[in-house]
Write a protein that holds these residues in place. Structure first.
Motif, PDB file in Angstrom:
ATOM      1  N   GLU A   1      -7.080  -2.426   9.452  1.00  0.00           N
ATOM      2  CA  GLU A   1      -6.547  -1.646   8.292  1.00  0.00           C
ATOM      3  C   GLU A   1      -5.684  -2.429   7.163  1.00  0.00           C
TER       4      GLU A   1
ATOM      5  N   GLN B   1       2.111  11.435  -0.332  1.00  0.00           N
ATOM      6  CA  GLN B   1       0.973  10.947   0.497  1.00  0.00           C
ATOM      7  C   GLN B   1       1.472  10.018   1.417  1.00  0.00           C
ATOM      8  N   ARG B   2       2.946   9.270   1.274  1.00  0.00           N
ATOM      9  CA  ARG B   2       3.399   8.221   2.061  1.00  0.00           C
ATOM     10  C   ARG B   2       3.341   8.840   3.422  1.00  0.00           C
TER      11      ARG B   2
ATOM     12  N   ARG C   1      -5.060  -0.892  13.465  1.00  0.00           N
ATOM     13  CA  ARG C   1      -4.077  -1.192  12.336  1.00  0.00           C
ATOM     14  C   ARG C   1      -4.224  -2.377  11.760  1.00  0.00           C
TER      15      ARG C   1
ATOM     16  N   TYR D   1       0.256   8.759   5.347  1.00  0.00           N
ATOM     17  CA  TYR D   1      -0.236   7.492   5.819  1.00  0.00           C
ATOM     18  C   TYR D   1       0.460   6.641   6.805  1.00  0.00           C
ATOM     19  N   ARG D   2       1.821   6.918   6.878  1.00  0.00           N
ATOM     20  CA  ARG D   2       2.367   6.395   8.047  1.00  0.00           C
ATOM     21  C   ARG D   2       2.085   6.749   9.114  1.00  0.00           C
TER      22      ARG D   2
ATOM     23  N   LYS E   1      -0.900   8.133  10.124  1.00  0.00           N
ATOM     24  CA  LYS E   1      -2.228   7.797  10.458  1.00  0.00           C
ATOM     25  C   LYS E   1      -2.093   6.429  10.945  1.00  0.00           C
ATOM     26  N   LEU E   2      -1.195   5.584  10.485  1.00  0.00           N
ATOM     27  CA  LEU E   2      -1.203   4.143  11.058  1.00  0.00           C
ATOM     28  C   LEU E   2      -0.489   4.260  12.546  1.00  0.00           C
TER      29      LEU E   2
ATOM     30  N   THR F   1       0.665  -1.033   0.001  1.00  0.00           N
ATOM     31  CA  THR F   1      -0.152  -0.003  -0.019  1.00  0.00           C
ATOM     32  C   THR F   1       0.917   1.157   0.166  1.00  0.00           C
ATOM     33  N   TRP F   2       1.996   1.254   0.907  1.00  0.00           N
ATOM     34  CA  TRP F   2       2.831   2.443   1.069  1.00  0.00           C
ATOM     35  C   TRP F   2       3.629   2.635  -0.346  1.00  0.00           C
TER      36      TRP F   2
ATOM     37  N   LEU G   1       1.225   4.456  -3.213  1.00  0.00           N
ATOM     38  CA  LEU G   1       0.996   5.821  -2.842  1.00  0.00           C
ATOM     39  C   LEU G   1       1.912   6.821  -3.543  1.00  0.00           C
TER      40      LEU G   1
END
Length: 234
Positions: free
Chosen positions: A225, A206-207, A222, A210-211, A213-214, A198-199, A202
């Motif tokens: 997700e 945006q990476r 987590r 996203y990190r 957010k996790l 997923t990473w 992206l």
């Protein structure tokens, strides 16, 4: 007819390394035949060699040929030249070797999406080598015993995971690395693979979001997700 069918096969085989594939729903059991008149001019030109036998073809064969023609129409001249060379190479193979390749292709299609994704990435890395390195690696692999091959593939997969983790943490600020590592410790191996896929898929800008957010999620959030099956990365 054979030429068109092999052209479609060459297009499909070439796409294993070049393009991610998405799962498709099975065709209806009693799908209606595709009328030749329903094809547009470009499709009819590409499939002209099977025109005379089109109405006698099974519907799944018509669908496969039409998909191949649609792919062909989107290729650049350089890509078409590569496909022609694949077709010429395929056409020169002994029948036994063609059967083996067809069998391998069908086995690949039956693999889970995550395994297909790993194989595509391996093909992509192999294709990035210069011809001498590819020849050397191919000869080395062919000389291995089945046990040695399995160990080699497992080692390559482990090396890829290490490289992915290094790439992931290279953009993490020093002050956030400890918290990020702690957040990832409870993940299963499959969840970590899903995270990396997923990473990597992206856009770069945006990476980091996203990190973060996790990291801010609870372990349960987590897990939920990362248990989702991500789209195959390019």
């Amino acid at each position: 007819m054979i030429r068109a069918a092999l052209l479609v096969f060459a297009l499909a085989a070439g796409n294993l390394a070049a393009q991610p594939q998405t799962a498709t729903a099975p065709a209806p059991q009693r799908a209606a035949p595709i009328a030749w008149s329903s094809l547009n001019a470009d499709q009819q030109q590409i499939l002209d060699s099977v025109h005379a036998k089109w109405d006698q073809l099974p519907v799944p064969a018509q669908q496969r040929l039409l998909r191949g023609a649609q792919r062909w129409s989107t290729l650049t001249p350089e890509q078409r030249d590569r496909v022609r060379k694949r077709f010429e190479k395929w056409n020169s193979l002994p029948p036994e070797q063609r059967d083996q390749l067809r069998d391998r292709f069908e086995k690949f299609r039956r693999l889970p999406p995550e395994q297909q994704d790993r194989i595509r990435r391996a093909f992509k890395r192999f294709g990035a080598l210069d011809p001498g390195q590819r020849k050397q690696l191919r000869e080395k692999f062919e000389q291995m015993t089945p046990t040695e091959r399995q160990a080699f593939l497992m080692g390559a997969e482990a090396q890829n995971r290490v490289g992915a983790v290094r790439e992931f943490f290279s953009g993490v600020p020093e002050a956030e690395r400890r918290q990020t590592r702690q957040a990832l410790q409870s993940l299963t191996m499959e969840q970590r693979r899903n995270l990396m896929r997923t990473w990597r898929a992206l856009p770069a800008d945006q990476r980091d979001a996203y990190r973060r957010k996790l990291v801010q999620m609870t372990p349960e959030q987590r897990a939920m997700e990362l248990d989702k099956t991500p789209a195959a990365s390019p």
